[in-house]
Every structure is written in C-alpha cells, then in structure tokens.
Scaffold this motif. Sequence first.
Motif, short mmCIF file in Angstrom:
data_model
loop_
_atom_site.label_atom_id
_atom_site.label_comp_id
_atom_site.label_asym_id
_atom_site.label_seq_id
_atom_site.Cartn_x
_atom_site.Cartn_y
_atom_site.Cartn_z
N THR A 192 0.84 -1.20 0.00
CA THR A 192 0.00 0.00 0.00
C THR A 192 0.87 1.25 0.00
O THR A 192 0.62 2.21 -0.76
CB THR A 192 -0.94 0.00 1.22
OG1 THR A 192 -1.77 -1.15 1.18
CG2 THR A 192 -1.80 1.26 1.25
N ARG A 193 1.90 1.28 0.87
CA ARG A 193 2.79 2.44 0.92
C ARG A 193 3.52 2.63 -0.42
O ARG A 193 3.72 3.76 -0.88
CB ARG A 193 3.80 2.30 2.06
CG ARG A 193 3.19 2.50 3.44
CD ARG A 193 4.25 2.69 4.49
NE ARG A 193 5.10 1.51 4.62
CZ ARG A 193 4.82 0.49 5.44
NH1 ARG A 193 3.73 0.52 6.20
NH2 ARG A 193 5.64 -0.53 5.52
N GLN A 196 1.14 4.22 -2.77
CA GLN A 196 0.95 5.63 -2.40
C GLN A 196 2.14 6.48 -2.81
O GLN A 196 1.97 7.60 -3.32
CB GLN A 196 0.69 5.75 -0.89
CG GLN A 196 -0.66 5.19 -0.43
CD GLN A 196 -0.78 5.14 1.07
OE1 GLN A 196 0.22 5.14 1.78
NE2 GLN A 196 -2.01 5.05 1.55
#
Length: 200
Positions: A192-193, A196
């Motif tokens: 997820t990071r 992002q």
Amino acid sequence: MATSRFLGHLESRKNIAGSACGFVGLVLTFTGVAGPYWPVVVAGLYGAGALVAPPERPPLPDFPDPSAQLDELRGDFERLGHYLADVELPPAASGRLTELTALLGALLEPGWVADALAADPEGVHVVARAVRQDVPEAVDSFVRTRWWSRLTPGTEPPERHLEQQLGLLHEEAGRLAAALRETEAGRQETHTRYLQDRRQ
C-alpha cells in the motif's frame, strides 16, 4: 583416489596461481634476467604464487529446500494422525487434541499458508517439534501414566497434565499462526505504501 587428488591439485587455484608465477620465472630466464639461478627463481615464484592464491572453497552442502521439508513433515503428520486414532482419550483432552491437530494441519496445508510457513525456519521447527516430539510424547506419557494410576488410586489424574500440555502446545501454534498473519499483513501494508509513494 590418488589420481583424483592429483587432478584436483592440478585444477586448484594454488596450482594455477603458482604455475602463472612460475611461467613469469621462465620468461625471466629466457630473457637472461634470472641468470644461473633460474631454477631457484622459477621454484620461488611458483611457491609465492601458490601461497598468495585464495584457498579452495568447498561446495555448500545440498540441504533440502523448505518446501521439501514441509512435504516430509506432512507425511509425519499423517502418521501421527494414524497413531492418535488408536488412542482412547478423555473427552476434554480429546477436544483439545482435535483443536491442536486442526491448527497444525491448517499450517501444513499446501498453498500460500504453507509457503509463508516455509519462509520462517523457526516456525517450521516449532511445527516439526510439535508433530514429531511434543504431541506423541504427551499422549504416550498419558497412556503409560494412566495405567499406573489404576494401580494406585487417589493420585492426581494424568488427564489434567495431558490437557495442560495440549493447551500449551495449542497456544504455541496459535502464536506462530498470529506471527505468520502479521508478516502477511506487513507485506500488504508495504505494498500500500509503495502504491501511495508512486502517486507522488
């Protein structure tokens, strides 16, 4: 045997480095630099080359990969199941044993869970120890102690120890499952990071 050792020496790093330096000594001899002491120069350069050459590195042992270890462990788990099927246990202990074997079986089930377990050598060790040592020892010691308890009534019931042992083993397997879950959750958060950061 002696022939293979000799061939091994010919192919060794020390011999190759020594031969290269000895060849330099022959070149010095033919150019007249070494003079009448050329045998000493060639031998000395060969020895110097053999000394400075890095030592031979033996090949690493060919250990089975983690997936092969789990295949073997699954076979042992199946044999454990056959053994446990022939043992008569009190209902409470039997229930705890069922919960424990169900958890161990889920960890060993082929697929992504087993892949996560295979990546954790300590986790594989925990499961292997439970399957091959802890569970059989707990059940067998109960069976033997129960027989002696019939001869000496009034002593502490052996099923209490068995239930406690199975409970502790279930807690240990549960901690392992939770740790594997946290590892997978960490991978998800990392992805997820990454996604992002890619937007920035």
